[in-house]
Design a protein around this motif. Structure first.
Motif, PDB file in Angstrom:
ATOM      1  N   ALA A  59       0.837  -1.210   0.000  1.00 52.10           N
ATOM      2  CA  ALA A  59       0.000   0.000   0.000  1.00 52.10           C
ATOM      3  C   ALA A  59       0.872   1.262   0.000  1.00 52.10           C
ATOM      4  CB  ALA A  59      -0.928  -0.010   1.210  1.00 52.10           C
ATOM      5  N   THR A  60       1.880   1.294   0.896  1.00 48.68           N
ATOM      6  CA  THR A  60       2.714   2.500   0.981  1.00 48.68           C
ATOM      7  C   THR A  60       3.530   2.681  -0.287  1.00 48.68           C
ATOM      8  OG1 THR A  60       4.208   1.153   2.301  1.00 48.68           O
ATOM      9  CG2 THR A  60       2.921   2.771   3.483  1.00 48.68           C
ATOM     10  N   HIS A  61       3.996   1.542  -0.839  1.00 50.29           N
ATOM     11  CA  HIS A  61       4.774   1.604  -2.072  1.00 50.29           C
ATOM     12  C   HIS A  61       3.920   2.178  -3.199  1.00 50.29           C
ATOM     13  CE1 HIS A  61       7.430   0.187  -5.269  1.00 50.29           C
ATOM     14  NE2 HIS A  61       8.349   0.343  -4.334  1.00 50.29           N
ATOM     15  N   GLU A  62       2.675   1.684  -3.311  1.00 52.14           N
ATOM     16  CA  GLU A  62       1.767   2.145  -4.365  1.00 52.14           C
ATOM     17  C   GLU A  62       1.393   3.615  -4.182  1.00 52.14           C
ATOM     18  OE1 GLU A  62       0.665   0.448  -7.132  1.00 52.14           O
ATOM     19  OE2 GLU A  62       2.248  -0.892  -6.463  1.00 52.14           O
ATOM     20  N   MET A  63       1.388   4.087  -2.937  1.00 51.56           N
ATOM     21  CA  MET A  63       0.991   5.484  -2.680  1.00 51.56           C
ATOM     22  C   MET A  63       2.089   6.462  -3.103  1.00 51.56           C
ATOM     23  SD  MET A  63      -1.037   5.939   0.828  1.00 51.56           S
ATOM     24  CE  MET A  63      -0.551   4.577   1.818  1.00 51.56           C
ATOM     25  N   ARG A  64       3.324   5.947  -3.159  1.00 52.90           N
ATOM     26  CA  ARG A  64       4.446   6.845  -3.448  1.00 52.90           C
ATOM     27  C   ARG A  64       4.352   7.484  -4.829  1.00 52.90           C
ATOM     28  NH1 ARG A  64      10.138   4.319  -1.956  1.00 52.90           N
ATOM     29  NH2 ARG A  64      10.672   5.833  -0.386  1.00 52.90           N
ATOM     30  N   GLU A  65       3.961   6.669  -5.832  1.00 55.37           N
ATOM     31  CA  GLU A  65       3.970   7.152  -7.205  1.00 55.37           C
ATOM     32  C   GLU A  65       2.968   8.294  -7.408  1.00 55.37           C
ATOM     33  OE1 GLU A  65       6.144   6.909  -9.287  1.00 55.37           O
ATOM     34  OE2 GLU A  65       5.077   7.808 -10.960  1.00 55.37           O
ATOM     35  N   PRO A  66       1.665   8.078  -7.045  1.00 51.85           N
ATOM     36  CA  PRO A  66       0.741   9.217  -7.214  1.00 51.85           C
ATOM     37  C   PRO A  66       1.174  10.439  -6.409  1.00 51.85           C
ATOM     38  CG  PRO A  66      -0.362   7.329  -6.154  1.00 51.85           C
ATOM     39  CD  PRO A  66       0.969   6.861  -6.586  1.00 51.85           C
ATOM     40  N   LEU A  67       1.763  10.203  -5.245  1.00 49.48           N
ATOM     41  CA  LEU A  67       2.195  11.349  -4.432  1.00 49.48           C
ATOM     42  C   LEU A  67       3.326  12.108  -5.140  1.00 49.48           C
ATOM     43  CD1 LEU A  67       1.805  12.877  -1.813  1.00 49.48           C
ATOM     44  CD2 LEU A  67       3.529  11.435  -0.772  1.00 49.48           C
ATOM     45  N   ARG A  68       4.206  11.338  -5.789  1.00 52.30           N
ATOM     46  CA  ARG A  68       5.315  11.959  -6.521  1.00 52.30           C
ATOM     47  C   ARG A  68       4.751  12.867  -7.623  1.00 52.30           C
ATOM     48  NH1 ARG A  68       9.079  11.327 -10.318  1.00 52.30           N
ATOM     49  NH2 ARG A  68       7.779   9.860 -11.471  1.00 52.30           N
ATOM     50  N   MET A  69       3.685  12.381  -8.305  1.00 56.77           N
ATOM     51  CA  MET A  69       3.062  13.173  -9.370  1.00 56.77           C
ATOM     52  C   MET A  69       2.416  14.434  -8.784  1.00 56.77           C
ATOM     53  SD  MET A  69       3.882  11.546 -11.897  1.00 56.77           S
ATOM     54  CE  MET A  69       3.036  12.135 -13.316  1.00 56.77           C
ATOM     55  N   ILE A  70       1.750  14.281  -7.639  1.00 55.03           N
ATOM     56  CA  ILE A  70       1.108  15.447  -6.991  1.00 55.03           C
ATOM     57  C   ILE A  70       2.192  16.499  -6.690  1.00 55.03           C
ATOM     58  CG2 ILE A  70      -0.057  16.251  -4.877  1.00 55.03           C
ATOM     59  CD1 ILE A  70      -1.547  13.569  -4.827  1.00 55.03           C
ATOM     60  N   GLU A  71       3.321  16.040  -6.130  1.00 59.13           N
ATOM     61  CA  GLU A  71       4.400  16.973  -5.776  1.00 59.13           C
ATOM     62  C   GLU A  71       4.942  17.677  -7.008  1.00 59.13           C
ATOM     63  OE1 GLU A  71       7.131  14.502  -3.447  1.00 59.13           O
ATOM     64  OE2 GLU A  71       6.732  15.922  -1.831  1.00 59.13           O
ATOM     65  N   LEU A  72       5.133  16.881  -8.069  1.00 56.73           N
ATOM     66  CA  LEU A  72       5.694  17.416  -9.309  1.00 56.73           C
ATOM     67  C   LEU A  72       4.798  18.504  -9.892  1.00 56.73           C
ATOM     68  CD1 LEU A  72       8.166  16.466 -11.090  1.00 56.73           C
ATOM     69  CD2 LEU A  72       6.456  15.434 -12.569  1.00 56.73           C
ATOM     70  N   TYR A  73       3.493  18.186 -10.036  1.00 54.75           N
ATOM     71  CA  TYR A  73       2.570  19.144 -10.641  1.00 54.75           C
ATOM     72  C   TYR A  73       2.313  20.338  -9.721  1.00 54.75           C
ATOM     73  CZ  TYR A  73       1.859  16.231 -14.650  1.00 54.75           C
ATOM     74  OH  TYR A  73       2.068  15.539 -15.806  1.00 54.75           O
ATOM     75  N   LEU A  74       2.390  20.079  -8.446  1.00 49.68           N
ATOM     76  CA  LEU A  74       2.213  21.172  -7.483  1.00 49.68           C
ATOM     77  C   LEU A  74       3.365  22.180  -7.628  1.00 49.68           C
ATOM     78  CD1 LEU A  74      -0.008  21.501  -5.443  1.00 49.68           C
ATOM     79  CD2 LEU A  74       1.440  20.464  -3.713  1.00 49.68           C
ATOM     80  N   ALA A  75       4.593  21.633  -7.753  1.00 46.90           N
ATOM     81  CA  ALA A  75       5.762  22.496  -7.912  1.00 46.90           C
ATOM     82  C   ALA A  75       5.627  23.327  -9.188  1.00 46.90           C
ATOM     83  CB  ALA A  75       7.025  21.650  -7.952  1.00 46.90           C
ATOM     84  N   LEU A  76       5.124  22.673 -10.280  1.00 45.76           N
ATOM     85  CA  LEU A  76       4.914  23.380 -11.553  1.00 45.76           C
ATOM     86  C   LEU A  76       3.891  24.494 -11.390  1.00 45.76           C
ATOM     87  CD1 LEU A  76       4.793  20.619 -14.305  1.00 45.76           C
ATOM     88  CD2 LEU A  76       6.287  22.606 -14.230  1.00 45.76           C
ATOM     89  N   LEU A  77       2.803  24.152 -10.684  1.00 40.50           N
ATOM     90  CA  LEU A  77       1.703  25.098 -10.460  1.00 40.50           C
ATOM     91  C   LEU A  77       2.197  26.312  -9.667  1.00 40.50           C
ATOM     92  CD1 LEU A  77      -1.162  24.472 -11.407  1.00 40.50           C
ATOM     93  CD2 LEU A  77      -1.752  23.904  -9.054  1.00 40.50           C
ATOM     94  N   VAL A  78       2.987  26.034  -8.615  1.00 42.57           N
ATOM     95  CA  VAL A  78       3.523  27.122  -7.775  1.00 42.57           C
ATOM     96  C   VAL A  78       4.417  28.007  -8.629  1.00 42.57           C
ATOM     97  CG1 VAL A  78       5.075  27.631  -5.845  1.00 42.57           C
ATOM     98  CG2 VAL A  78       3.360  25.839  -5.602  1.00 42.57           C
ATOM     99  N   ASP A  79       5.255  27.352  -9.454  1.00 40.09           N
ATOM    100  CA  ASP A  79       6.199  28.080 -10.284  1.00 40.09           C
ATOM    101  C   ASP A  79       5.473  28.979 -11.300  1.00 40.09           C
ATOM    102  OD1 ASP A  79       8.957  28.362 -10.569  1.00 40.09           O
ATOM    103  OD2 ASP A  79       8.792  27.454 -12.570  1.00 40.09           O
TER     104      ASP A  79
END
Ligand code: ADP
Length: 251
Positions: free
Chosen positions: A39-59
């Protein structure tokens, strides 16, 4: 059949039932741990995408948003960071069992050196005075012991008091075991929480006061359990805390 025989048969049955329950419990514990890892392993990938797009959005939105919306964005960024730390901790916690086989002769001095070099930026940034007594060689899992010392030292830094921080690491020999200690002069812990702080997700402070996931000490306990030792704390509020853990050493 006389009463004595009945009694023996009864207690043998009890032992068998207990053994079956123990095996069943171990099986379901293992299944739960597997589930947590997946479960934790599977959660990492979507979270990584959220972080990535969030950083883009902030930028992309820099300078274009009103103060209130900027603050909302920052809250989302902080929450996703907290979730990452939480997932990483949970994953480490669940994986601890897999290191069981890697028991070897380890050198306490080298384990502490490895831990301190891992934490170097944090130690330098907080101007910590480290006092290091000699540490022994013993049988243990190197990677788990580094995580154990790292968790205890990180907590000593996080829960520092108003005076300059001092952390003392020692080891004492008893007849059957080594007892290690990590002592700080931080905020301390009320006596009524000496046991429950080792329970998963148990925290004594709000996130606004101190960050954290409440997994660190439960992880420490799990590591010490693997070594068939004990972990406990002695502390005085406002004066500091000493975390002790024992590692059996029959020699
Ligand atoms: P976290 O640090 O993520 O909150 P831990 O499991 O590492 O979780 O610790 C549980 C709680 O125990 C902490 O929230 C804190 O209240 C208390 N604690 C742990 N270490 C110390 C320490 N060195 N000094 C004071 N309090 C501590």
């Amino acid at each position: 059949m006389d009463e004595g025989n009945l009694c023996v048969v009864g207690s043998l049955n009890d032992v068998n039932v207990l053994h079956e329950r123990e095996v069943e419990l171990m099986r379901s514990n293992r299944a739960l741990e597997e589930l947590a890892v997946i479960a934790t392993h599977e959660m990492r990938e979507p979270l990584r995408m959220i972080e990535l797009y969030l950083a883009l959005l902030v930028d992309r939105s820099k300078g274009k948003l009103d103060v209130e919306t900027q603050e909302l964005m920052q809250t989302v960024v902080k929450s996703s960071r907290r979730m990452k730390v939480f997932i990483d901790n949970l994953l480490n916690f669940s994986r601890a069992d897999r290191f069981r086989e890697n028991f070897e002769l380890v050198d306490g001095v080298r384990i502490l050196e490895e831990t301190l070099s891992l934490l170097k930026p944090m130690l330098d940034g907080n101007r910590v005075r480290m006092i290091r007594d000699p540490l022994p060689k013993f049988i243990g899992s190197r990677s788990l012991l580094v995580q154990l010392f790292a968790n205890l030292i990180q907590n000593a830094i996080k829960f520092r008091g108003k005076v300059p921080l001092e952390i003392k690491i020692s080891a004492e020999r008893t007849t059957k075991e080594w007892v290690f200690s990590v002592q700080d002069n931080g905020i301390g812990i009320p006596r009524e929480h000496f046991d429950d702080i080792f329970v998963m997700f148990r925290r004594l402070h709000a996130h606004s006061e101190y960050s954290g996931s409440g997994i660190g000490l439960a992880f420490c306990k799990k590591i010490v359990d693997h070594h068939r030792g004990r972990i406990w704390v002695e502390s005085e509020v406002g004066k500091g805390s000493t975390f002790f853990f024992s590692i059996p050493d029959p020699q």
